[in-house]
Write an enzyme that holds these catalytic residues in place. Sequence first.
Site, PDB file in Angstrom:
ATOM      1  N   ASP A  82      -8.641   2.281  13.577  1.00 10.49           N
ATOM      2  CA  ASP A  82      -8.595   3.485  13.877  1.00 10.49           C
ATOM      3  C   ASP A  82      -7.675   3.993  14.998  1.00 10.49           C
ATOM      4  O   ASP A  82      -6.978   2.804  16.288  1.00 10.49           O
ATOM      5  CB  ASP A  82      -9.926   3.108  15.212  1.00 10.49           C
ATOM      6  CG  ASP A  82     -10.748   4.545  15.974  1.00 10.49           C
ATOM      7  OD1 ASP A  82     -10.168   5.282  16.089  1.00 10.49           O
ATOM      8  OD2 ASP A  82     -11.756   4.127  16.682  1.00 10.49           O
ATOM      9  N   GLU A 122     -19.150   7.313  15.262  1.00 11.26           N
ATOM     10  CA  GLU A 122     -18.497   7.222  16.066  1.00 11.26           C
ATOM     11  C   GLU A 122     -18.109   7.515  17.569  1.00 11.26           C
ATOM     12  O   GLU A 122     -18.053   7.041  18.926  1.00 11.26           O
ATOM     13  CB  GLU A 122     -16.822   6.742  15.342  1.00 11.26           C
ATOM     14  CG  GLU A 122     -16.207   5.425  16.431  1.00 11.26           C
ATOM     15  CD  GLU A 122     -15.211   5.933  17.486  1.00 11.26           C
ATOM     16  OE1 GLU A 122     -14.946   5.102  18.702  1.00 11.26           O
ATOM     17  OE2 GLU A 122     -14.811   7.297  17.209  1.00 11.26           O
ATOM     18  N   ILE A 162       0.518  -1.214   0.214  1.00  8.64           N
ATOM     19  CA  ILE A 162       0.320  -0.138  -0.260  1.00  8.64           C
ATOM     20  C   ILE A 162       0.611   1.242   0.393  1.00  8.64           C
ATOM     21  O   ILE A 162       1.600   0.947   0.713  1.00  8.64           O
ATOM     22  CB  ILE A 162      -0.923   0.395   1.197  1.00  8.64           C
ATOM     23  CG1 ILE A 162      -1.789  -0.903   0.880  1.00  8.64           C
ATOM     24  CG2 ILE A 162      -1.634   1.090   0.957  1.00  8.64           C
ATOM     25  CD1 ILE A 162      -2.424  -1.524   0.350  1.00  8.64           C
ATOM     26  N   ASP A 206       0.068  -1.180   5.596  1.00 11.75           N
ATOM     27  CA  ASP A 206      -0.043  -2.863   4.476  1.00 11.75           C
ATOM     28  C   ASP A 206       0.146  -3.528   5.487  1.00 11.75           C
ATOM     29  O   ASP A 206      -0.661  -5.042   4.694  1.00 11.75           O
ATOM     30  CB  ASP A 206       1.638  -3.167   4.563  1.00 11.75           C
ATOM     31  CG  ASP A 206       2.514  -1.749   3.665  1.00 11.75           C
ATOM     32  OD1 ASP A 206       1.363  -1.328   2.347  1.00 11.75           O
ATOM     33  OD2 ASP A 206       3.977  -2.093   3.344  1.00 11.75           O
ATOM     34  N   ASP A 246      -6.862  11.117  14.480  1.00 11.34           N
ATOM     35  CA  ASP A 246      -8.195   9.740  14.981  1.00 11.34           C
ATOM     36  C   ASP A 246      -9.300  10.340  13.826  1.00 11.34           C
ATOM     37  O   ASP A 246      -9.609  11.522  13.880  1.00 11.34           O
ATOM     38  CB  ASP A 246      -8.825  10.727  16.456  1.00 11.34           C
ATOM     39  CG  ASP A 246     -10.010   9.265  16.527  1.00 11.34           C
ATOM     40  OD1 ASP A 246     -10.257   9.394  16.418  1.00 11.34           O
ATOM     41  OD2 ASP A 246     -10.009   9.998  18.106  1.00 11.34           O
TER      42      ASP A 246
HETATM   43  N1  TRP Z   1     -11.665   5.187  19.431  1.00 10.02           N
HETATM   44  C1  TRP Z   1     -11.209   6.093  20.554  1.00 10.02           C
HETATM   45  C2  TRP Z   1     -12.175   7.906  19.603  1.00 10.02           C
HETATM   46  O1  TRP Z   1     -11.662   7.299  18.102  1.00 10.02           O
HETATM   47  C3  TRP Z   1     -10.470   6.106  20.511  1.00 10.02           C
HETATM   48  C4  TRP Z   1      -9.603   4.615  21.538  1.00 10.02           C
HETATM   49  C5  TRP Z   1      -9.482   4.140  22.671  1.00 10.02           C
HETATM   50  C6  TRP Z   1      -9.552   3.736  20.990  1.00 10.02           C
HETATM   51  N2  TRP Z   1      -9.049   3.286  23.773  1.00 10.02           N
HETATM   52  C7  TRP Z   1      -8.820   2.512  21.637  1.00 10.02           C
HETATM   53  C8  TRP Z   1      -9.393   2.500  19.071  1.00 10.02           C
HETATM   54  C9  TRP Z   1      -8.374   1.274  21.467  1.00 10.02           C
HETATM   55  C10 TRP Z   1      -9.270   1.497  19.562  1.00 10.02           C
HETATM   56  C11 TRP Z   1      -8.754   0.966  20.343  1.00 10.02           C
HETATM   57  O2  TRP Z   1     -11.801   8.373  20.151  1.00 10.02           O
HETATM   58 ZN    ZN Z   2     -11.773  10.000  18.256  1.00 15.29          ZN
END
Ligand code: TRP
Ligand code: ZN
Length: 447
Positions: free
Chosen positions: A209, A180, A53, A315, A146
């Site tokens: 994420d 989300e 990628i 990747d 994020d």
């Molecule tokens: N999802 C969270 C956000 O978007 C960030 C996050 C915190 C996260 N702990 C996590 C993502 C564990 C994946 C796994 O703010």
């Molecule tokens: Zn977030």
Amino acid sequence: MSTPAGRRLPRRSPRRRAALGAGLAGLLATGLLTGAAPAPASAAPAAAAAPDIPLANLKAHLSQFQSIAQANGGNRAHGRPGYRASVDYVKGKLDAAGYTTTVQQFTSNGSTGYNLIADWPGGDTDSVVMAGAHLDSVGSGAGINDNASGSAGVLEVALAVARSGYRPDKHLRFAWWGAEELGLVGSRHYVGGLSSSERSKIDGYLNFDMIASPNAGYFVYDDDPRIERVFKDWFAARGVPTEIETEGDGRSDHAPFKAAGIPVGGLFTGAGRTKTTAQAQKWGGTAGVAFDRCYHSSCDNTSNVNDTALDRNGDAAAHAVWTLSSGATAPPPGGVFENTADVPIPDGGPAVESPITVTGVPGNAPGALRVGVDIRHTYRGDLVIDLVAPDGSAHRLKGSGTDSGDDVVATYTVDASSEAAGGTWRLRVQDVHRYDSGHLDDWSLTF
Ligand code: TRP
Ligand code: ZN
Ligand code: CA
């Protein structure tokens, strides 16, 4: 409209489900999601290797997301124009590459939200491999680590599938979730709209994420062992140590999938937690500083990105999608059987049963027989649920208790290896307390 009791689902005409978003239901009804049956395991060739990628492509998407935020008040948050513009950007790329895209709407906090779902035509639609990322930012910034990072990663994997003309044995579906940051709203909406048989056809969901944290760690979700192994092996082969993700399990869009019994996995480079000395020694970066010190802040912009982490995780994502969607591992021989006839469950009354007759599956049932259950009820703590095998032996799926949640929308895994697969199976449901009641909507068996 319901499938006759216990009829095997025909592969070429998936049933329309009212619960799905209109777009996706239409897609299913026209049969666009169906494809060739998988090759027999013995004839399956070795999995094709995933392509590299390109980091430049990932970074170009991040710049586009930054520009989208800049042109729309500085963010890409749910309910704001920068979110919708992000959906349009990703959808445009996917449509041009030959994907079948669906925008699924929902409402949260008084605003319309959108999930973007993209299906790669072909592959066995009874075995779906999904990869997804949340596309919304918080209100305070552009949300580049994020989660433009995960969004770009999933997009580039999808585009790499198209560029390479990859024809996976399994069906590939990619998703970009809305809202989300408001509590996994989009992904919950999607999973909640799937029937039990649709849920049971999802082999796995991979979540991305925050995959480019500036002070990166390499975290692998500790969930489905097979998915975890595919990621860990990729990093191990490159001499990159990994750790299990522990910064808030269930804090991203894999959680609704996991709660519905779907195998999940994913990658993460850390959020607000501080990197330890030991972690800085093995990964580089700065001990005593957060993995992402711009987490949920206005400085989460295109400077807030670790190129090495983005490159590696992109990747690794491609590798996992390729590996998990190839038929190198045997597909289940029996397929999915379903009974969609509604059965009222009398309040505080006797048990009711719903049959599924299984034919054409030789030998015993699998050690991990998947039982999809969809019961609509106003207090699920009242419910006792058993799977009754053809010989009459019962396997408890759920006992009663003080669980004040409502519906039972779940996939249970039963060790049924001592039972003959063929014959009439029954789901037995009893409501053991008066006051709340409901009905069995749908259930399925995946052999
Ligand atoms: N999802 C969270 C956000 O978007 C960030 C996050 C915190 C996260 N702990 C996590 C993502 C564990 C994946 C796994 O703010
Ligand atoms: Zn977030
Ligand atoms: Ca009751």
